[in-house]
Design an enzyme around this catalytic site. Structure first.
Site, PDB file in Angstrom:
ATOM      1  N   SER A  60      -3.839  27.310  19.485  1.00  0.00           N
ATOM      2  CA  SER A  60      -4.337  26.589  18.311  1.00  0.00           C
ATOM      3  C   SER A  60      -5.740  26.016  18.482  1.00  0.00           C
ATOM      4  CB  SER A  60      -3.365  25.479  17.927  1.00  0.00           C
ATOM      5  OG  SER A  60      -3.125  24.634  19.039  1.00  0.00           O
ATOM      6  N   GLU A 119      -7.256  11.509   8.552  1.00  0.00           N
ATOM      7  CA  GLU A 119      -6.836  10.867   9.795  1.00  0.00           C
ATOM      8  C   GLU A 119      -6.991  11.898  10.902  1.00  0.00           C
ATOM      9  OE1 GLU A 119      -4.717  12.546   7.924  1.00  0.00           O
ATOM     10  OE2 GLU A 119      -3.952  13.814   9.543  1.00  0.00           O
ATOM     11  N   LYS A 130      -7.549  23.909  12.766  1.00  0.00           N
ATOM     12  CA  LYS A 130      -7.646  22.876  11.730  1.00  0.00           C
ATOM     13  C   LYS A 130      -8.670  23.214  10.641  1.00  0.00           C
ATOM     14  CE  LYS A 130      -4.786  19.924  13.677  1.00  0.00           C
ATOM     15  NZ  LYS A 130      -3.478  19.673  13.076  1.00  0.00           N
TER      16      LYS A 130
HETATM   17  C1  LIG Z   1      -5.660  22.124  19.053  1.00  0.00           C
HETATM   18  C2  LIG Z   1      -4.532  21.509  18.295  1.00  0.00           C
HETATM   19  N1  LIG Z   1      -3.361  22.159  18.225  1.00  0.00           N
HETATM   20  C3  LIG Z   1      -2.305  21.633  17.562  1.00  0.00           C
HETATM   21  C4  LIG Z   1      -2.371  20.401  16.961  1.00  0.00           C
HETATM   22  C5  LIG Z   1      -1.159  19.870  16.278  1.00  0.00           C
HETATM   23  O1  LIG Z   1      -1.251  19.903  14.926  1.00  0.00           O
HETATM   24  P1  LIG Z   1      -0.385  20.915  14.046  1.00  0.00           P
HETATM   25  O2  LIG Z   1       1.036  20.676  14.433  1.00  0.00           O
HETATM   26  O3  LIG Z   1      -0.699  20.506  12.670  1.00  0.00           O
HETATM   27  O4  LIG Z   1      -0.843  22.276  14.388  1.00  0.00           O
HETATM   28  C6  LIG Z   1      -3.579  19.688  16.995  1.00  0.00           C
HETATM   29  C7  LIG Z   1      -3.699  18.396  16.342  1.00  0.00           C
HETATM   30  O5  LIG Z   1      -4.659  17.693  16.425  1.00  0.00           O
HETATM   31  C8  LIG Z   1      -4.690  20.261  17.672  1.00  0.00           C
HETATM   32  O6  LIG Z   1      -5.880  19.632  17.731  1.00  0.00           O
END
Ligand SMILES: Cc1ncc(COP(=O)(O)O)c(C=O)c1O
Length: 350
Positions: A337, A108, A86
């Site tokens: 992620s 948000e 993020k």
């Molecule tokens: C660690 C992590 N991965 C994935 C996501 C999902 O978001 P996005 O689809 O924008 O990657 C989030 C959302 O809060 C997250 O904190």
């Protein structure tokens, strides 16, 4: 020159009239940065020296060996400053906001990772910051609420609807409509009205036909139970939060409340580019239940010495169920992620 508002039939700007000038202003400012060497140099320096990018690509030896099929690699976005992907988006948007002369940042958050990333960037730029978060998420992601407070951000607990991400987005949009002159809304995912953020990890591979793209949605307690967040698998096209995209609807045509153990996936919509990639068949979307994600979480901890975020555990679960059957020369790249520290309470309470 303006960019297209659509990915195929998806996307657009389904917003109150009061926001159209703000979106125009944003698009003009954003387009102005594309060839701006000083902006891009500043952003690159932030990404490298503040966030620690580029994050490494880790060949996961024990996961690979345990499956006996494809070679599994992890893109270590969990190693970024603040612990998730993020921060990439937050630094870019907050830098843009500061160049546009905005004094106040709104965001948000569900899992709190986007909230923490924005709070971090706002602190770095000395900007006021307000983050909307559903009350249920305030409880299940408490460590991230504490982090935002330490960073000087005001966290507003949202009590409407299911008290999760959808409701937090509603409140953030309400704030933005009211304070559009001096406030910049940093949206946390590949969603929202044009020109909000385009695609994440898929982006570099869309044009490469040799690379299959697989998105993993949250099936919660199971797509046929109605308690899930698998928007492409279980939804249909409609409008939510400013764009035309796949959305979960109930039989009365109202937005169906989503459910996922993972706060960051607990949302009844998906970005328009994902919708387009699904509709055209360029990417395939599958889903993973809460139980499968939790099992993948534990398996990754023990096999690889990495505690993954519950969101990322969904992608890992799909690898655990499919990679064994793939040829040894196939490479599977998982976007790890984020890290799972924020999920300790959820995991320990199961
Ligand atoms: C660690 C992590 N991965 C994935 C996501 C999902 O978001 P996005 O689809 O924008 O990657 C989030 C959302 O809060 C997250 O904190």
């Amino acid at each position: 020159m303006k960019t297209s508002m659509y990915f195929g039939i998806f996307g657009g700007q389904y917003v109150p009239e009061t926001l159209v000038p703000a979106l125009d202003e944003l698009e003009t400012a954003y387009l102005g940065t594309l060839d701006d060497a000083s902006f891009n140099g500043e952003l690159l320096a932030l990404l490298q020296n503040y966030s620690g990018r580029p994050t490494p690509l880790w060949f996961a030896p024990r996961i690979t060996e345990s499956l006996g099929g494809a070679k599994v690699y992890l893109k270590r976005e969990d190693l970024n400053h603040t612990g998730a992907h993020k921060i990439n988006n937050a630094l870019g948007q907050v830098l843009l906001a500061s160049k546009m002369g905005k004094k106040r940042i709104i965001a948000e958050t569900g899992a709190g990772q986007h909230g923490v990333a924005v709070a971090t960037a706002a602190a770095l730029f000395g900007l006021e910051c307000v983050v909307y978060m559903g009350e249920e998420d305030v409880h299940r992601q408490a460590p991230n609420v504490a982090r935002m407070h330490l960073l000087g951000t005001k966290v507003v607990s949202v009590l409407s609807g299911t008290r999760t991400l959808k409701d937090a987005v509603n409140e953030a949009i309400r704030d933005w409509v009211t304070n559009v002159e001096d406030s910049f809304y940093v949206i946390g995912s590949v969603m929202g009205p044009h020109p909000y953020p385009p695609m994440g990890i898929f982006h570099a591979f869309i044009g490469d036909p040799g690379v299959a793209l697989v998105g993993v949605e949250a099936a919660g307690r199971g797509v046929d139970t109605g308690l899930h967040a698998a928007t492409i698998s279980g939804g249909k096209p409609g409008v939510l939060h400013g764009s035309y995209s796949y959305v979960l609807f109930d039989e009365d045509g109202q937005i169906q409340p989503a459910h996922s153990i993972s706060a960051g996936l607990d949302y009844p919509g998906v970005g328009p580019e994902h919708s387009h990639l699904a509709a055209t068949g360029r990417a395939t979307y599958v889903s993973v239940t809460d139980d499968e994600a939790v099992e993948a979480f534990h398996r990754t901890c023990r096999l690889e010495g990495i505690i993954p975020a519950l969101e990322s555990s969904h992608a890992l679960a799909h690898v655990y169920r499919t990679a064994a059957a793939l040829p040894k020369e196939t490479i599977v790249l998982v976007n790890l992620s984020g890290r799972g520290d924020k999920d300790m309470d959820t995991i320990l309470s199961l």
